[in-house]
Design a protein around this motif. Structure first.
Motif, PDB file in Angstrom:
ATOM      1  N   PHE A 140      12.995  33.428  30.073  1.00 46.05           N
ATOM      2  CA  PHE A 140      11.967  33.710  31.178  1.00 46.05           C
ATOM      3  C   PHE A 140      11.786  32.715  32.207  1.00 46.05           C
ATOM      4  N   TYR A 141      11.605  31.519  31.579  1.00 44.18           N
ATOM      5  CA  TYR A 141      11.265  30.389  32.494  1.00 44.18           C
ATOM      6  C   TYR A 141      12.399  29.771  33.541  1.00 44.18           C
ATOM      7  N   SER A 158      14.751  31.765  34.320  1.00 45.76           N
ATOM      8  CA  SER A 158      15.199  32.698  35.240  1.00 45.76           C
ATOM      9  C   SER A 158      16.532  32.420  35.675  1.00 45.76           C
ATOM     10  N   THR A 159      17.054  32.500  36.962  1.00 38.62           N
ATOM     11  CA  THR A 159      18.206  32.332  37.398  1.00 38.62           C
ATOM     12  C   THR A 159      18.513  30.966  38.132  1.00 38.62           C
ATOM     13  N   SER A 174      23.674  31.723  36.713  1.00 33.71           N
ATOM     14  CA  SER A 174      23.211  33.271  37.327  1.00 33.71           C
ATOM     15  C   SER A 174      24.481  34.182  37.875  1.00 33.71           C
ATOM     16  N   ASP A 213      21.233  33.976  27.822  1.00 32.45           N
ATOM     17  CA  ASP A 213      21.141  33.427  29.190  1.00 32.45           C
ATOM     18  C   ASP A 213      22.231  33.318  29.835  1.00 32.45           C
TER      19      ASP A 213
END
Length: 119
Positions: free
Chosen positions: A68-69, A71-72, A46, A42
């Protein structure tokens, strides 16, 4: 029209191994144990949205679900999103029934990431 998607370069195996070892094979967020083959790298910040860097200081080992959860989202936004899960689950009949029978219990436990609990 140009493609606005950030092209991600592959992370070399030796860097992936270092990321994996940061928390001894645990997800930096939930703390679950995982094999290196299951780990996702991760970007804490981002690349696309927050100008994060593509280097080990911006990498965290993450399980598929957390990555996934998250995300960015920045860490604090990810934390806030996690806090809203019980409220969103309340809309589901099966969740409310599980609470009635004591199968599921909601706590006031603060959301704390695994990496915040280890040195």
């Amino acid at each position: 029209m140009g493609n606005t998607e950030v092209k991600r370069k592959a992370i070399p195996k030796k860097i992936r191994k270092k990321v994996y070892e940061k928390y001894n094979g645990n997800c930096a967020y939930c703390g679950c144990e995982m094999e290196i083959s299951e780990m996702q790298v991760d970007h804490v910040e981002s690349l696309y949205w927050y100008g994060g860097t593509d280097d080990i200081s911006n990498y965290m080992p993450a399980c598929r679900a957390c990555n996934f959860y998250k995300s960015t989202f920045p860490l604090e936004e990810f934390r806030e999103n996690l806090k809203t899960i019980p409220e969103r689950l309340e809309k589901e009949f099966i969740y409310r029934l599980s609470k009635k029978y004591g199968i599921v219990q909601v706590t006031d436990k603060p959301v704390q990431f695994y990496f915040e609990t280890v040195n």
